[in-house]
Write a protein that holds these residues in place. Structure first.
Motif, PDB file in Angstrom:
ATOM      1  N   VAL A 186       0.876  -1.174   0.000  1.00 18.94           N
ATOM      2  CA  VAL A 186       0.000   0.000   0.000  1.00 18.94           C
ATOM      3  C   VAL A 186       0.912   1.221   0.000  1.00 18.94           C
ATOM      4  O   VAL A 186       1.804   1.323   0.844  1.00 18.94           O
ATOM      5  N   LEU A 187       0.704   2.122  -0.945  1.00 19.04           N
ATOM      6  CA  LEU A 187       1.574   3.304  -1.039  1.00 19.04           C
ATOM      7  C   LEU A 187       1.573   4.070   0.281  1.00 19.04           C
ATOM      8  O   LEU A 187       0.533   4.183   0.945  1.00 19.04           O
ATOM      9  N   GLN A 189       3.473  12.597   2.184  1.00 22.37           N
ATOM     10  CA  GLN A 189       3.664  11.337   2.917  1.00 22.37           C
ATOM     11  C   GLN A 189       2.867  11.396   4.223  1.00 22.37           C
ATOM     12  O   GLN A 189       2.925  12.388   4.939  1.00 22.37           O
ATOM     13  N   TYR A 209      16.976  16.369  -2.296  1.00 18.66           N
ATOM     14  CA  TYR A 209      17.189  17.132  -3.535  1.00 18.66           C
ATOM     15  C   TYR A 209      16.632  18.551  -3.472  1.00 18.66           C
ATOM     16  O   TYR A 209      16.986  19.389  -4.294  1.00 18.66           O
TER      17      TYR A 209
HETATM   18  O1  C5P Z   1      10.286  12.860  -1.727  1.00 19.45           O
HETATM   19  P1  C5P Z   1       9.953  11.613  -0.935  1.00 19.45           P
HETATM   20  O2  C5P Z   1      10.990  11.299   0.139  1.00 19.45           O
HETATM   21  O3  C5P Z   1       8.539  11.623  -0.372  1.00 19.45           O
HETATM   22  O4  C5P Z   1      10.035  10.432  -1.999  1.00 19.45           O
HETATM   23  C1  C5P Z   1       9.602   9.121  -1.711  1.00 19.45           C
HETATM   24  C2  C5P Z   1       9.799   8.261  -2.922  1.00 19.45           C
HETATM   25  O5  C5P Z   1       9.406   6.915  -2.609  1.00 19.45           O
HETATM   26  C3  C5P Z   1       8.992   8.671  -4.134  1.00 19.45           C
HETATM   27  O6  C5P Z   1       9.810   8.437  -5.269  1.00 19.45           O
HETATM   28  C4  C5P Z   1       7.784   7.744  -4.135  1.00 19.45           C
HETATM   29  O7  C5P Z   1       7.329   7.465  -5.433  1.00 19.45           O
HETATM   30  C5  C5P Z   1       8.391   6.475  -3.516  1.00 19.45           C
HETATM   31  N1  C5P Z   1       7.462   5.556  -2.861  1.00 19.45           N
HETATM   32  C6  C5P Z   1       6.639   5.923  -1.828  1.00 19.45           C
HETATM   33  N2  C5P Z   1       5.793   5.003  -1.253  1.00 19.45           N
HETATM   34  C7  C5P Z   1       5.781   3.737  -1.688  1.00 19.45           C
HETATM   35  C8  C5P Z   1       6.614   3.348  -2.740  1.00 19.45           C
HETATM   36  C9  C5P Z   1       7.460   4.296  -3.299  1.00 19.45           C
HETATM   37  O8  C5P Z   1       6.679   7.071  -1.399  1.00 19.45           O
HETATM   38  N3  C5P Z   1       5.009   2.843  -1.084  1.00 19.45           N
END
Ligand code: C5P
Length: 240
Positions: free
Chosen positions: A124-125, A196, A220
């Motif tokens: 889950v994202l 997030q 970045y």
């Molecule tokens: O900028 P940030 O630290 O939020 O970047 C988090 C990275 O991790 C992004 O490239 C995002 O697509 C990736 N990601 C995420 N959650 C997940 C899988 C990948 O945030 N479950």
């Protein structure tokens, strides 16, 4: 030694380099130097610059995590894995919600074409919460959903998972120590969470047993990205 302690020593930083311009990305990588070993190339840069960009980053001596979150019918995903196997990449993501058959086909393609490539499942994202699941009419708790998708991934022969650091303790108990756990949703103390929702600091993520943390914007977008990398590495190496 417990799995958690073992992982603590090995937790490494992966920079999610989701920026606009290739020239800026390569300049930033040169600036951060050997303090940064791992780079995550995601959809934004891959769709704009393609395989050549992957090779250019590898030529700088970086290990590459290609985060394309593949999700399609089994044959299409397997063929994509086969094509991507010719690139100098060490990790590749597949969406676990594409189902176990899709993951099995992906694993078979990886084993034939590039056995040292780690296939990681996305559950889950980390940008999703209860409200987001409700919108998709998913009644299962977030934790149960992650457990279910993780179990399907392991049975399919995947090498590990991308997950929230909040899920690591449970997943470590459920799966063997060789199951790689990579956690985005990590924010050094004092930096903005952005979109997030379920975050931890680098030290907390290491403490719970993440093998790798993924950090993007706090590095970045920093005034001094090299210093931001160094500070995170210090936090990862510090004794708790
Ligand atoms: O900028 P940030 O630290 O939020 O970047 C988090 C990275 O991790 C992004 O490239 C995002 O697509 C990736 N990601 C995420 N959650 C997940 C899988 C990948 O945030 N479950």
């Amino acid at each position: 030694m417990t799995d958690t302690l073992q992982s603590k020593n090995l937790c490494q930083l992966i920079l999610a380099l989701d920026i606009e311009e290739k020239a800026d990305a390569l300049a930033l990588l040169k600036q951060t130097g050997p303090e940064l070993q791992w780079v995550k190339i995601g959809l934004q840069m891959f769709t704009k610059y393609g395989p050549d960009y992957v090779r250019q980053v590898a030529d700088l001596g970086k290990d590459i995590f290609l985060d394309l979150k593949l999700h399609d019918i089994p044959n299409t995903v397997a063929k994509a894995v086969e094509s991507l196997a010719s690139l100098p990449i060490k990790m590749l993501t597949i969406h676990t919600c594409g189902g176990q058959e899709m993951m099995r086909w992906a694993v078979k393609a990886q084993q034939n074409a590039k056995p040292d490539l780690q296939l990681l499942g996305v559950t889950v994202l980390t940008s999703m919460d209860r409200n987001s699941l409700d919108q998709l009419a998913i009644q299962q708790s977030l934790a149960k959903r992650v457990d279910l998708l993780a179990a399907l991934a392991q049975e399919a022969g995947m090498n590990g998972l991308v997950c929230s650091p909040h899920e690591v303790v449970n997943l470590r108990q459920a799966f063997a120590s060789h199951f790689t756990l990579v956690t985005p949703g990590v924010r050094p103390t004092g930096s903005a969470a952005g979109d997030q929702k379920r975050i931890m600091t680098p030290a907390q993520a290491r403490e719970v047993g993440s093998d790798y943390i993924v950090v993007g914007r706090p590095i970045y977008k920093a005034d001094d990205p090299a210093a931001a990398v160094a500070a995170i590495n210090e936090e990862l190496r510090a004794k708790s």
